[in-house]
Scaffold this motif. Structure first.
Motif, PDB file in Angstrom:
ATOM      1  N   ILE A 226      65.788 -36.111  47.377  1.00 12.96           N
ATOM      2  CA  ILE A 226      65.762 -37.634  48.709  1.00 12.96           C
ATOM      3  C   ILE A 226      66.098 -37.040  49.503  1.00 12.96           C
ATOM      4  CG2 ILE A 226      67.561 -39.678  48.944  1.00 12.96           C
ATOM      5  CD1 ILE A 226      67.574 -39.251  45.759  1.00 12.96           C
ATOM      6  N   ILE A 271      67.784 -44.661  48.233  1.00 13.34           N
ATOM      7  CA  ILE A 271      67.156 -43.742  46.816  1.00 13.34           C
ATOM      8  C   ILE A 271      68.632 -43.072  46.567  1.00 13.34           C
ATOM      9  CG2 ILE A 271      65.650 -41.920  45.281  1.00 13.34           C
ATOM     10  CD1 ILE A 271      63.807 -42.994  47.527  1.00 13.34           C
ATOM     11  N   GLY A 514      63.488 -45.188  41.757  1.00 13.58           N
ATOM     12  CA  GLY A 514      62.336 -44.435  43.413  1.00 13.58           C
ATOM     13  C   GLY A 514      61.139 -45.669  43.793  1.00 13.58           C
TER      14      GLY A 514
END
Length: 536
Positions: A226, A271, A514
């Motif tokens: 991420i 996210i 996501g």
């Protein structure tokens, strides 16, 4: 890296053979397979895949006929060859990435000089400089000190497991923003497992402790992915996107470091918060703080930090140089109204220029540890990830080849049936397809495979290319379900704390979150940052 061997210091002499002749002869003579080679040994799956690449290329050249120049058919044949080797890894990926260097001239796609230029441009320079800085950070253990400080900050007294988990994951994501996500996972996992080693093992470990250990390991590997989304240097997929955008649309505004950051950092933050919530929900029970406090407290972390001692001159200088680089990246080109310092050079300077310039400073400043030693020397740069650099170069070469060979026009014509398809229906499908493919092949290979197709799809649908390219590249980084999806996942899986069930249980809702986040951010913030509502 697999296959590495310890090499004597004399091996730096160019006259020294890689393998001593006598040793090589003795090895051949003692090898039973040298005298008694089994004929069946050549019929392996790997050899079949090696043969399948050039065979598919030959079949396409022989039997496929397109209503276009022969170069478009030849380009399609080359794509089949390269992608089969990439997807099966029958030949090492870096070696496959060099295939365009000989295939393009042989098949008339482009000249040798033209294809070589794809392997060294500003984006590649950006990667080189940032990796050299990352190696300096690793060499002086700055990441370890940073991890301990932030973990100490989040540890709390009494211990709050969700807060500690947040600290470990946030540290990993931050480190991954400035270096490749795989390198960040490799660097942070020993720090995380060092904390987990304080807990009992075997029969003495309670279910509460076991679940927290799983959360930490999962948090590190997913946070690395991420964090890498939020900057251009975090992962190769972002760099491939930027390179292909520049290749296909040289007249358009390039995607700079800060342009990508302004879009991708809020997306990555959403996210990341989803990841933290999922881990806390699945692995942190209400009574976990009491169970963990007996083994982990601030005093332990303080003692570990004290063992590192105060920051040396070399560490301070590396941090200072790194901070200067980030500041230069962020201020080179800010907005149309505030052009940044890059305007002083009439647009001749790129992010790669700054990256290499600042990395060069590391080879000039002394480290004040030993006389004559600098902060960096070239021997430390032997660990540079040339595999990633070659893969990026291959991606850029393929993008140029698809465009110049005429294959792009063929693809566009083949997608005419989607001309009137609604964007709101196609965009989620792009994210889902990208997210599925990346579970079975590398993020970079997925991005390289999909982006040329998405560019033609966007042209057919009469939408801005970035509205499909960005979700495709981001979706290729959602490799959350399988250990083999990305090296970062393998790093966590080999710790023994997690299994495939844990990855699926955590990765599936994270992948859905996501896809939801990119669906929300791209048409809103993305439209503003990239100007997708304006005519190209």
């Amino acid at each position: 890296m697999n296959g590495d061997h310890k090499i004597d210091s004399t091996s730096d002499d160019p006259k020294t053979p890689l393998l001593p002749v006598v040793q090589l002869q003795e090895t051949i003579q003692r090898s039973p397979s040298f005298h008694h080679r089994c004929p069946e040994s050549i019929f392996t799956a790997n050899n079949l895949f090696i043969l399948l690449g050039p065979l598919s290329c030959a079949l396409i050249c022989t039997f496929v006929h397109l209503n276009a120049p022969n170069t478009s058919r030849n380009m399609l044949a080359i794509l089949a060859w390269v992608f089969i080797w990439w997807l099966t890894e029958a030949v090492p990926m870096p070696v496959t990435s060099m295939a365009p260097l000989f295939l393009f001239p042989l098949f008339g796609i482009s000249s040798a000089d033209a294809v070589v230029q794809s392997y060294m441009d500003d984006v590649i320079a950006l990667v080189l400089g940032s990796f050299i800085l990352a190696l300096a950070v690793e060499h002086y253990n700055i990441h370890g000190r940073l991890a301990l400080n932030i973990t100490l900050l989040f540890c709390g007294d009494p211990l709050n497991p969700p807060l500690l988990l947040l600290g470990i994951c946030a540290t990993t994501a931050f480190v991954s923003m400035w270096m490749h996500n795989v390198a960040a996972a490799l660097m942070m996992m020993p720090v995380a497992t060092g904390i987990l080693q304080r807990f009992p093992v075997g029969l003495g470990r309670s279910d509460v402790i076991s679940r927290f250990c799983r959360a930490v390991v999962l948090g590190v590997i997913y946070s690395a992915a991420i964090g890498g989304m939020s900057t251009l240097t975090g992962t190769g997929a972002n760099l491939i996107l930027v390179g292909m955008w520049k290749s296909y649309f040289p007249e358009a505004n390039p995607i700079s470091f800060n342009t990508w950051f302004f879009f991708a950092f809020p997306l990555a933050l959403l996210i990341f918060l989803a990841l933290w919530g999922i881990l806390c929900l699945l692995y942190c029970s209400k009574d976990s703080g009491i169970a963990l406090s007996a083994y982990l407290d601030r005093a332990h972390l303080k003692r570990e930090l004290e063992l590192l001692g105060p920051m040396a001159f070399a560490e301070k200088m590396v941090l200072a140089v790194f901070s200067i680089l980030v500041a230069l990246w962020m201020t080179r080109s800010i907005t149309d109204d505030i052009p940044g310092w890059g305007v002083l050079f009439q647009g001749r300077v790129g992010d790669g220029t700054v990256s290499v310039m600042v990395a060069t400073i590391l080879f000039i400043i002394p480290n004040k540890k030993q006389k004559g030693e600098k902060l960096m020397d070239w021997s430390k740069c032997k660990k540079l990830p040339w595999n990633i650099i070659l893969l990026l170069g291959a991606g850029f070469a393929i993008a140029n080849g698809v465009r110049t060979s005429g294959l792009a026009d063929v693809l566009s014509a083949g997608l005419d049936f989607l001309e009137h398809a609604p964007y709101l229906a196609i965009a989620p499908a792009v994210r889902i397809i990208s997210g599925i493919i990346t579970e079975f092949t590398s993020n970079n290979a997925t991005t390289t495979l999909l982006l040329p197709l998405l560019i033609q799809l966007a042209d057919t649908m009469h939408v801005h290319p970035l509205l499909l390219m960005v979700p495709g590249a981001i979706g290729a980084q959602f490799a959350f379900l399988l250990p083999t999806s990305t090296p970062s996942n393998i790093v966590g899986f080999t710790t023994g704390h997690i299994d495939i069930t844990d990855m699926i249980k955590t990765g599936l809702p994270l992948k859905i979150a996501g896809i939801g986040a990119i669906s929300l951010v791209m048409p809103t913030l993305g439209a503003y940052v990239f100007g997708t509502n304006n005519d190209q």
